[in-house]
Design an enzyme around this catalytic site. Sequence first.
Site, short mmCIF file in Angstrom:
data_model
loop_
_atom_site.label_atom_id
_atom_site.label_comp_id
_atom_site.label_asym_id
_atom_site.label_seq_id
_atom_site.Cartn_x
_atom_site.Cartn_y
_atom_site.Cartn_z
N ILE A 172 -37.27 -22.77 36.11
CA ILE A 172 -37.64 -22.81 34.70
C ILE A 172 -36.89 -24.02 34.14
CG2 ILE A 172 -35.79 -21.13 34.19
CD1 ILE A 172 -37.35 -20.15 31.78
N SER A 173 -37.58 -24.86 33.38
CA SER A 173 -36.98 -26.10 32.88
C SER A 173 -35.83 -25.81 31.92
CB SER A 173 -38.03 -26.94 32.15
OG SER A 173 -39.09 -27.26 33.00
#
Length: 220
Positions: A65-66
């Site tokens: 997940i960024s």
Amino acid sequence: MTRVDSFKHKGLRRQMCEEMRRKGITDPLVLKAMEEVPRHWFIDPALDAHAYVDRALKIGCDQTISHPSTVAMQSQLLELKPGMKVLEIGTGSGYQTAILCRMGAKVFSVERQKGLFDQTKRLLGELGYRARCFLGDGYQGLTEVNYGPYDRVIVTCGAPEIPAPLMAQLKVGGIMVIPLGEEEQEMLRITKEGESREEWKVEKFGTYSFVPMLDGRNFS
Ligand code: SAH
């Protein structure tokens, strides 16, 4: 499954948004969405304590997940207005997808890995986000169904080049935000001022580190 969004989570989220402001995020639509969407629902509960720290986290299938600041920056660069049609490449955890939905976009999201696709499509549905999720090779955009052309395109994996099929599915006047490069990427905002390449305005917004865009062949 009942999901908890405690006072502690909400407080940490407010602090995270303050940090986003300090890092240059000014779009009120982005800040509001990030204050409202519980990022901890999109990660493994074992990582709950890290949900509101500005870092990327593992989400399975070798993907991440960024960073919240990356999600915020890409969302801001899109210059999104409610009601716009957005094509997202790389659904991953679904967090960026949820932010775009919360900003009022109609989101069409493509994920190449079946495990993540199944898991995230279900999660987004359970949480009430009305994004349409598709399994496929995002390099090609959305081919089997035609909801395009799109007002905006956002790519959330490192692309080796600007995918021509994605530019073709972007409206004239539309914007694509894409991290370009193999090892590390340069964040580009491309404004499609006309159909020909000479009419694409390209702006650069610094260096990032994304997981690579996966090859479209042999996907499962
Ligand atoms: N926005 C997501 C980012 C996840 S990482 C999040 O914050 O959770 C990038 C995602 O892009 C991964 O889920 C990966 O499987 C997906 N991806 C990689 N190559 C792709 C391709 N060719 N088409 C669609 N998705 C792809």
